[in-house]
Write a protein that holds these residues in place. Structure first.
Motif, mmCIF file in Angstrom:
data_model
loop_
_atom_site.group_PDB
_atom_site.id
_atom_site.type_symbol
_atom_site.label_atom_id
_atom_site.label_comp_id
_atom_site.label_asym_id
_atom_site.label_seq_id
_atom_site.Cartn_x
_atom_site.Cartn_y
_atom_site.Cartn_z
ATOM 1 N N PRO A 177 2.198 8.406 -6.865
ATOM 2 C CA PRO A 177 1.271 8.211 -5.735
ATOM 3 C C PRO A 177 -0.172 8.164 -6.234
ATOM 4 O O PRO A 177 -0.564 8.957 -7.088
ATOM 5 C CB PRO A 177 1.507 9.447 -4.859
ATOM 6 C CG PRO A 177 2.864 9.929 -5.232
ATOM 7 C CD PRO A 177 3.076 9.564 -6.672
ATOM 8 N N LEU A 178 -0.921 7.209 -5.713
ATOM 9 C CA LEU A 178 -2.298 7.015 -6.176
ATOM 10 C C LEU A 178 -3.246 7.912 -5.392
ATOM 11 O O LEU A 178 -3.167 8.002 -4.178
ATOM 12 C CB LEU A 178 -2.700 5.551 -5.984
ATOM 13 C CG LEU A 178 -4.113 5.172 -6.400
ATOM 14 C CD1 LEU A 178 -4.261 5.229 -7.915
ATOM 15 C CD2 LEU A 178 -4.469 3.782 -5.903
ATOM 16 N N LYS A 179 -4.118 8.598 -6.112
ATOM 17 C CA LYS A 179 -5.226 9.304 -5.459
ATOM 18 C C LYS A 179 -6.456 9.036 -6.297
ATOM 19 O O LYS A 179 -6.540 9.475 -7.441
ATOM 20 C CB LYS A 179 -4.944 10.802 -5.375
ATOM 21 C CG LYS A 179 -6.052 11.518 -4.612
ATOM 22 C CD LYS A 179 -5.715 12.934 -4.274
ATOM 23 C CE LYS A 179 -6.772 13.477 -3.323
ATOM 24 N NZ LYS A 179 -6.656 14.915 -3.100
ATOM 25 N N GLY A 203 0.288 -4.869 -17.254
ATOM 26 C CA GLY A 203 1.157 -3.768 -17.656
ATOM 27 C C GLY A 203 1.890 -3.229 -16.437
ATOM 28 O O GLY A 203 2.039 -3.924 -15.439
ATOM 29 N N LEU A 204 2.310 -1.978 -16.514
ATOM 30 C CA LEU A 204 3.020 -1.359 -15.390
ATOM 31 C C LEU A 204 2.015 -0.683 -14.465
ATOM 32 O O LEU A 204 1.035 -0.100 -14.924
ATOM 33 C CB LEU A 204 3.996 -0.306 -15.917
ATOM 34 C CG LEU A 204 5.107 -0.845 -16.818
ATOM 35 C CD1 LEU A 204 5.821 0.293 -17.515
ATOM 36 C CD2 LEU A 204 6.081 -1.665 -16.004
ATOM 37 N N LEU A 205 2.285 -0.726 -13.156
ATOM 38 C CA LEU A 205 1.435 -0.010 -12.206
ATOM 39 C C LEU A 205 1.767 1.473 -12.297
ATOM 40 O O LEU A 205 2.886 1.878 -11.981
ATOM 41 C CB LEU A 205 1.694 -0.522 -10.783
ATOM 42 C CG LEU A 205 1.185 -1.927 -10.491
ATOM 43 C CD1 LEU A 205 1.705 -2.416 -9.161
ATOM 44 C CD2 LEU A 205 -0.336 -1.949 -10.487
ATOM 45 N N TYR A 206 0.811 2.273 -12.735
ATOM 46 C CA TYR A 206 1.108 3.672 -13.026
ATOM 47 C C TYR A 206 0.615 4.629 -11.929
ATOM 48 O O TYR A 206 1.334 5.507 -11.486
ATOM 49 C CB TYR A 206 0.505 4.055 -14.379
ATOM 50 C CG TYR A 206 1.029 5.371 -14.886
ATOM 51 C CD1 TYR A 206 2.330 5.480 -15.369
ATOM 52 C CD2 TYR A 206 0.237 6.517 -14.862
ATOM 53 C CE1 TYR A 206 2.829 6.696 -15.822
ATOM 54 C CE2 TYR A 206 0.738 7.730 -15.319
ATOM 55 C CZ TYR A 206 2.027 7.807 -15.794
ATOM 56 O OH TYR A 206 2.517 9.014 -16.230
ATOM 57 N N GLY A 207 -0.617 4.461 -11.478
ATOM 58 C CA GLY A 207 -1.125 5.336 -10.414
ATOM 59 C C GLY A 207 -1.606 6.669 -10.938
ATOM 60 O O GLY A 207 -2.123 6.779 -12.046
ATOM 61 N N ALA A 264 -1.399 -0.264 -4.339
ATOM 62 C CA ALA A 264 -1.067 1.169 -4.297
ATOM 63 C C ALA A 264 0.378 1.497 -3.898
ATOM 64 O O ALA A 264 0.981 2.383 -4.487
ATOM 65 C CB ALA A 264 -2.050 1.893 -3.385
ATOM 66 N N PRO A 265 0.975 0.790 -2.893
ATOM 67 C CA PRO A 265 2.343 1.183 -2.493
ATOM 68 C C PRO A 265 3.387 0.977 -3.587
ATOM 69 O O PRO A 265 4.483 1.504 -3.495
ATOM 70 C CB PRO A 265 2.637 0.275 -1.300
ATOM 71 C CG PRO A 265 1.319 -0.203 -0.818
ATOM 72 C CD PRO A 265 0.430 -0.255 -2.013
ATOM 73 N N VAL A 308 3.913 6.242 -2.485
ATOM 74 C CA VAL A 308 4.660 5.145 -3.100
ATOM 75 C C VAL A 308 5.769 4.691 -2.145
ATOM 76 O O VAL A 308 6.525 5.507 -1.629
ATOM 77 C CB VAL A 308 5.294 5.613 -4.430
ATOM 78 C CG1 VAL A 308 6.169 4.527 -5.018
ATOM 79 C CG2 VAL A 308 4.215 6.016 -5.402
ATOM 80 N N ARG A 309 5.822 3.400 -1.883
ATOM 81 C CA ARG A 309 6.921 2.837 -1.086
ATOM 82 C C ARG A 309 7.429 1.607 -1.833
ATOM 83 O O ARG A 309 6.754 0.582 -1.860
ATOM 84 C CB ARG A 309 6.421 2.400 0.301
ATOM 85 C CG ARG A 309 6.044 3.545 1.207
ATOM 86 C CD ARG A 309 7.271 4.219 1.801
ATOM 87 N NE ARG A 309 6.873 5.297 2.689
ATOM 88 C CZ ARG A 309 6.586 6.541 2.284
ATOM 89 N NH1 ARG A 309 6.647 6.837 1.008
ATOM 90 N NH2 ARG A 309 6.240 7.470 3.142
ATOM 91 N N ARG A 310 8.611 1.707 -2.409
ATOM 92 C CA ARG A 310 9.117 0.561 -3.167
ATOM 93 C C ARG A 310 9.514 -0.569 -2.221
ATOM 94 O O ARG A 310 9.488 -1.735 -2.567
ATOM 95 C CB ARG A 310 10.330 0.962 -4.005
ATOM 96 C CG ARG A 310 10.012 2.001 -5.053
ATOM 97 C CD ARG A 310 9.240 1.378 -6.225
ATOM 98 N NE ARG A 310 8.494 2.392 -6.969
ATOM 99 C CZ ARG A 310 9.053 3.243 -7.805
ATOM 100 N NH1 ARG A 310 10.330 3.207 -8.030
ATOM 101 N NH2 ARG A 310 8.305 4.113 -8.443
ATOM 102 N N VAL A 311 9.946 -0.178 -1.004
ATOM 103 C CA VAL A 311 10.521 -1.165 -0.081
ATOM 104 C C VAL A 311 9.665 -1.247 1.175
ATOM 105 O O VAL A 311 9.377 -0.225 1.785
ATOM 106 C CB VAL A 311 11.957 -0.744 0.303
ATOM 107 C CG1 VAL A 311 12.558 -1.765 1.245
ATOM 108 C CG2 VAL A 311 12.815 -0.597 -0.938
ATOM 109 N N LEU A 312 9.235 -2.453 1.542
ATOM 110 C CA LEU A 312 8.436 -2.636 2.752
ATOM 111 C C LEU A 312 9.334 -3.059 3.912
ATOM 112 O O LEU A 312 10.309 -3.773 3.721
ATOM 113 C CB LEU A 312 7.374 -3.720 2.528
ATOM 114 C CG LEU A 312 6.357 -3.455 1.418
ATOM 115 C CD1 LEU A 312 5.375 -4.602 1.338
ATOM 116 C CD2 LEU A 312 5.611 -2.163 1.675
ATOM 117 N N GLN A 313 8.973 -2.612 5.116
ATOM 118 C CA GLN A 313 9.718 -3.066 6.288
ATOM 119 C C GLN A 313 9.211 -4.440 6.701
ATOM 120 O O GLN A 313 8.012 -4.671 6.686
ATOM 121 C CB GLN A 313 9.474 -2.116 7.470
ATOM 122 C CG GLN A 313 10.025 -0.738 7.279
ATOM 123 C CD GLN A 313 9.567 0.195 8.386
ATOM 124 O OE1 GLN A 313 8.839 -0.211 9.290
ATOM 125 N NE2 GLN A 313 9.981 1.444 8.313
#
Length: 279
Positions: free
Chosen positions: A67-69, A33-37, A61-62, A128-133
């Motif tokens: 944001p996941l807690k 499914g979708l990652l919800y957090g 998690a990212p 949450v970081r959609r884009v990684l460096q």
């Protein structure tokens, strides 16, 4: 048992996953499914460490929607999985290299739990970081300091001091800057089973973290371990990890490679030592 607990955890952090297991438990049908957090709690199976569950959460998690807690309960330190201490010392700095950082990235140990009964509790939070460096991480650099935690749970606090002395007896030959904290948890925060252990981390001038750890045998299993032996063996394991080289230690090789794969279309480079069987 622990695999069923893991599937329940994945079900909690996602939305709309379909999971079917047949009656004999030999086949698993999983439709993601979708990652919800969000804010969650999960009781991990005491047959495996919390590290077993945390490793996969670090990968996911990212990319959550919120944001996941999450509060995880179970065994914080055992001899099979990476302990919470090691993941805190090495995996979090690795995530920061990929641009996943901020005050909300943390692993906090509220209670320690040793096998077989567990009783530990940790909090893991990740933004949450959609884009990684993309990373260029090919020069590990020279080692500048060693930090560690010697913990003792439901045994004499003296155990931790004995571990520290024996570990230093080896490491002091190589480096002056060594500090090993002793962590003696009492009462409610000490879990349900006795035990002790050591987690060591070497840090280089370029921000590479290499770690090693050892824990005592669970109560009622195997021979008793002397704290002196455990300290010396753990120090040797750390030197072994340094000898293997690379910018990421054996525990986190797979995490680094996965984050490189999930990153942008730019080229990422990382230098690794010999690959672990798991990687």
């Amino acid at each position: 048992d622990f695999e069923a607990s893991f599937i329940r955890l994945i079900d909690k952090v996602t939305n709309g996953s379909q999971i079917e297991i047949n009656q004999t438990g030999t086949t698993l049908y999983y439709q993601p499914g979708l990652l919800y957090g969000g804010s969650l709690e999960h009781d991990c199976s005491p047959t495996r460490g919390i590290g077993y569950y945390l490793e996969s959460l670090l990968c996911l998690a990212p990319f959550m929607k919120h944001p996941l807690k999450i509060v995880l309960r179970g065994v914080t330190n055992d001899q099979v999985d990476p302990s919470v201490d090691v993941l805190k010392a090495t995996a979090l700095p690795l995530l920061k290299k990929f641009g996943i950082d901020g005050e909300s990235l943390e692993i906090k140990i509220n209670r320690r739990g040793m096998p077989p009964k567990g009783g530990g509790e940790i909090v893991f939070a990740c933004p949450v970081r959609r884009v990684l460096q993309p990373i260029q991480f090919t020069d590990p650099g020279k080692i500048k300091r060693i930090r560690g935690t010697a913990y003792s749970v439901r045994v004499s606090p003296q155990m931790a001091n004995r571990i520290v002395e024996s570990a230093r007896s080896i490491l002091n030959k190589f480096l002056p800057d060594i500090y090993i904290y002793t962590d003696h948890m009492k009462g409610v925060s000490s879990g349900k089973s006795p035990g002790f252990g050591l987690c060591l981390t070497a840090e280089t001038i370029n921000g590479t973290f290499l770690s090693a750890e050892l824990a005592s045998n669970p109560q009622g299993q195997g021979a008793a371990v002397l704290p002196e032996e455990l300290g010396q063996n753990c120090a040797k394991l750390l030197l072994e990890e340094v000898y293997r080289g690379g910018c990421v230690d054996s525990t986190n090789q797979s995490l680094a490679l996965l984050l490189m794969t999930l990153g942008q279309r730019d080229v990422s480079k990382v230098l690794l030592g010999p690959l672990s069987p798991y990687t």
